[in-house]
Design a protein around this motif. Structure first.
Motif, PDB file in Angstrom:
ATOM      1  N   PHE A 156       0.819  -1.216   0.000  1.00  0.00           N
ATOM      2  CA  PHE A 156       0.000   0.000   0.000  1.00  0.00           C
ATOM      3  C   PHE A 156       0.851   1.263   0.000  1.00  0.00           C
ATOM      4  CE2 PHE A 156      -4.102  -1.792   2.178  1.00  0.00           C
ATOM      5  CZ  PHE A 156      -4.162  -2.786   1.210  1.00  0.00           C
ATOM      6  N   TYR A 157       2.130   1.120   0.381  1.00  0.00           N
ATOM      7  CA  TYR A 157       2.989   2.278   0.598  1.00  0.00           C
ATOM      8  C   TYR A 157       4.149   2.340  -0.407  1.00  0.00           C
ATOM      9  CZ  TYR A 157       0.324   2.391   4.917  1.00  0.00           C
ATOM     10  OH  TYR A 157      -0.714   2.445   5.830  1.00  0.00           O
ATOM     11  N   GLU A 253       1.477   8.134 -11.250  1.00  0.00           N
ATOM     12  CA  GLU A 253       0.014   8.173 -11.209  1.00  0.00           C
ATOM     13  C   GLU A 253      -0.496   7.841  -9.802  1.00  0.00           C
ATOM     14  OE1 GLU A 253      -3.229   9.416 -12.917  1.00  0.00           O
ATOM     15  OE2 GLU A 253      -1.510   9.058 -14.229  1.00  0.00           O
ATOM     16  N   TRP A 254       0.171   6.916  -9.142  1.00  0.00           N
ATOM     17  CA  TRP A 254      -0.196   6.510  -7.773  1.00  0.00           C
ATOM     18  C   TRP A 254      -0.176   7.723  -6.846  1.00  0.00           C
ATOM     19  CZ3 TRP A 254      -0.312   1.004  -6.201  1.00  0.00           C
ATOM     20  CH2 TRP A 254      -0.532   0.814  -4.834  1.00  0.00           C
ATOM     21  N   LYS A 255       0.882   8.532  -6.967  1.00  0.00           N
ATOM     22  CA  LYS A 255       1.007   9.720  -6.124  1.00  0.00           C
ATOM     23  C   LYS A 255      -0.007  10.800  -6.513  1.00  0.00           C
ATOM     24  CE  LYS A 255       5.556   9.578  -6.772  1.00  0.00           C
ATOM     25  NZ  LYS A 255       7.006   9.872  -6.734  1.00  0.00           N
ATOM     26  N   ILE A 259      -3.264   7.267  -3.980  1.00  0.00           N
ATOM     27  CA  ILE A 259      -3.798   5.916  -3.794  1.00  0.00           C
ATOM     28  C   ILE A 259      -3.614   5.428  -2.359  1.00  0.00           C
ATOM     29  CG2 ILE A 259      -3.565   3.491  -4.478  1.00  0.00           C
ATOM     30  CD1 ILE A 259      -4.898   5.145  -6.631  1.00  0.00           C
ATOM     31  N   THR A 260      -2.446   5.701  -1.788  1.00  0.00           N
ATOM     32  CA  THR A 260      -2.180   5.239  -0.416  1.00  0.00           C
ATOM     33  C   THR A 260      -3.219   5.786   0.559  1.00  0.00           C
ATOM     34  OG1 THR A 260       0.196   4.994  -0.817  1.00  0.00           O
ATOM     35  CG2 THR A 260      -0.497   5.244   1.472  1.00  0.00           C
ATOM     36  N   LEU A 263      -6.538   3.997   0.115  1.00  0.00           N
ATOM     37  CA  LEU A 263      -6.520   2.657   0.716  1.00  0.00           C
ATOM     38  C   LEU A 263      -6.668   2.750   2.233  1.00  0.00           C
ATOM     39  CD1 LEU A 263      -3.620   1.132  -1.419  1.00  0.00           C
ATOM     40  CD2 LEU A 263      -6.023   0.468  -1.525  1.00  0.00           C
ATOM     41  N   GLU A 264      -5.955   3.690   2.839  1.00  0.00           N
ATOM     42  CA  GLU A 264      -6.038   3.857   4.289  1.00  0.00           C
ATOM     43  C   GLU A 264      -7.446   4.262   4.719  1.00  0.00           C
ATOM     44  OE1 GLU A 264      -1.595   5.029   5.822  1.00  0.00           O
ATOM     45  OE2 GLU A 264      -2.847   6.648   5.063  1.00  0.00           O
ATOM     46  N   LYS A 265      -8.112   5.059   3.903  1.00  0.00           N
ATOM     47  CA  LYS A 265      -9.478   5.484   4.213  1.00  0.00           C
ATOM     48  C   LYS A 265     -10.407   4.273   4.323  1.00  0.00           C
ATOM     49  CE  LYS A 265     -13.484   7.253   1.735  1.00  0.00           C
ATOM     50  NZ  LYS A 265     -13.970   7.785   0.436  1.00  0.00           N
TER      51      LYS A 265
END
Length: 372
Positions: A156-157, A253-255, A259-260, A263-265
């Motif tokens: 995830f990170y 694109e992830w940044k 996205i992280t 996912l945490e949400k």
């Protein structure tokens, strides 16, 4: 005056011709040097815990491309991570850098295993994962607290683990690669997609019947559609799920899409509302990924994630199919280093014995090696 002009013109032409010949010879020498260097083996680097500046090399593009591969390495499964890295390393000439995510108590064991074996020239970076980042995001059953594996959330990170890369490959520790990882790295991602996964309804799964794998092929197998929060997402329950044990990520694109944080949400929401299916078919890392990447991910070649080798002890794939697979994945309870698993002998070809003797293989029954 006319004669003087002619002489000047001849002189200029002669100088131009001389410069052209000199330039051509220089290019010829450059090409010769490139051929000489590209024919030689890539420079090996000693084991390191950080990534130094890459040496300047006149080599072919394949050797110059730096490929970031992220893999988690827990102490009880360290032999799996070692075999996975060895199989990747031996099948490519590309400049692979392994980002090995582990915990503090495993670092010394891991470093010793890498430095005292055939993997001593591996380029790698050891990253310590702080489980405190999961506080409030994972619901822990007090009776099953020991079953929570923090390292499963390392994927995830990725931007934090590989901050300077534009692209990265994530692989679980229960895989073996049988082809050049460069091909997987070059998987095309559609505009706006932060990752490419192997869909569970892909052609490989359809061609080969998978028995005993559970309801692992659609969203309803992972999410509780009785919950209003899930229903409001308007995600079709029969949507094909995907396997997050092997994927290619576009970190730029992830940044951009954060996205992280997304996912945490969903992890935090699950702690409060219990959004995951009670008959969960797979790890608890899969549901938030399914939500965040719903119809927003590209696909990798299914041969780059031939799965379910660990779903049961029986062999569901033919020897010919296993040989043709580019990546074998022992997801499930039957790991090739532990209980009887199908095609464990294929995995053992890439396993490197632990020089400390701490990690030892559990002997398997001889019938597990018999081809059907």
């Amino acid at each position: 005056f006319f004669k003087f002009s002619v002489n000047i013109s001849i002189l200029i032409v002669a100088v131009v011709i001389f410069l052209l010949v000199l330039h051509r010879n220089f290019l010829g020498l450059s090409d010769f040097l490139k051929r000489e260097l590209s024919d030689s083996n890539p420079l090996g680097l000693q084991p390191i815990d950080f990534i130094p500046a890459a040496p300047q090399r006149l080599a072919d593009e394949r050797n110059d491309k730096e490929i970031s591969v992220v893999i988690a390495a827990s102490d009880e499964r360290l032999g799996g991570a070692i075999a996975a890295m060895n199989s990747i390393y031996r099948h490519t000439r590309s400049n692979v850098v392994f980002h090995i995510v582990t915990m503090n108590d495993t670092v010394d064991h891991l470093r010793l295993w890498l430095s005292n074996t055939a993997l001593k020239n591996l380029r790698y970076r050891i990253l310590d994962f702080d489980p405190r980042v999961l506080e409030g995001k994972v619901q822990v059953d007090p009776q099953k607290a020991d079953t929570l594996k923090p390292l499963t959330f390392a994927r995830f990170y990725l931007p934090n683990l590989v901050p300077h890369a534009e692209k990265a490959i994530y692989v679980d520790d229960d895989i073996i690669v049988q082809d050049d990882i460069l091909e997987l790295y070059n998987t095309p991602l559609k505009p706006g997609h932060a990752a490419a996964f192997s869909d569970d309804c892909d052609s490989t799964t359809n061609k080969v019947a998978v028995r005993g794998a559970g309801n692992q092929y659609n969203y309803i197998g992972f999410l509780d559609y009785k919950k209003e929060t899930i229903r409001k997402l308007a995600m079709k329950a029969n949507t094909c799920s995907f396997n997050p044990g092997v994927f290619v990520a576009n970190l730029t694109e992830w940044k951009l899409q954060n996205i992280t944080k997304q996912l945490e949400k969903w992890m935090a929401l699950n702690v409060v509302e219990e959004l995951y299916s009670r008959t969960l078919a797979g790890s608890i890392t899969t549901p938030p990924l399914l939500i965040v990447f719903y119809k927003q991910h590209s696909s990798i070649d299914p041969m780059w994630n031939v799965r379910h080798l660990g779903s049961s002890a029986g062999k569901r794939y033919s020897p010919q199919f296993v040989k043709a697979a580019k990546l074998l994945h022992w997801n499930g309870h039957f790991k090739p280093w532990g209980r009887t698993a199908s095609y464990a002998e294929v995995w053992e070809k890439w396993y490197i014995p632990d020089p400390t003797g701490k990690f030892s293989l559990i002997r398997r029954h001889s019938e597990a090696y018999e081809a059907k």
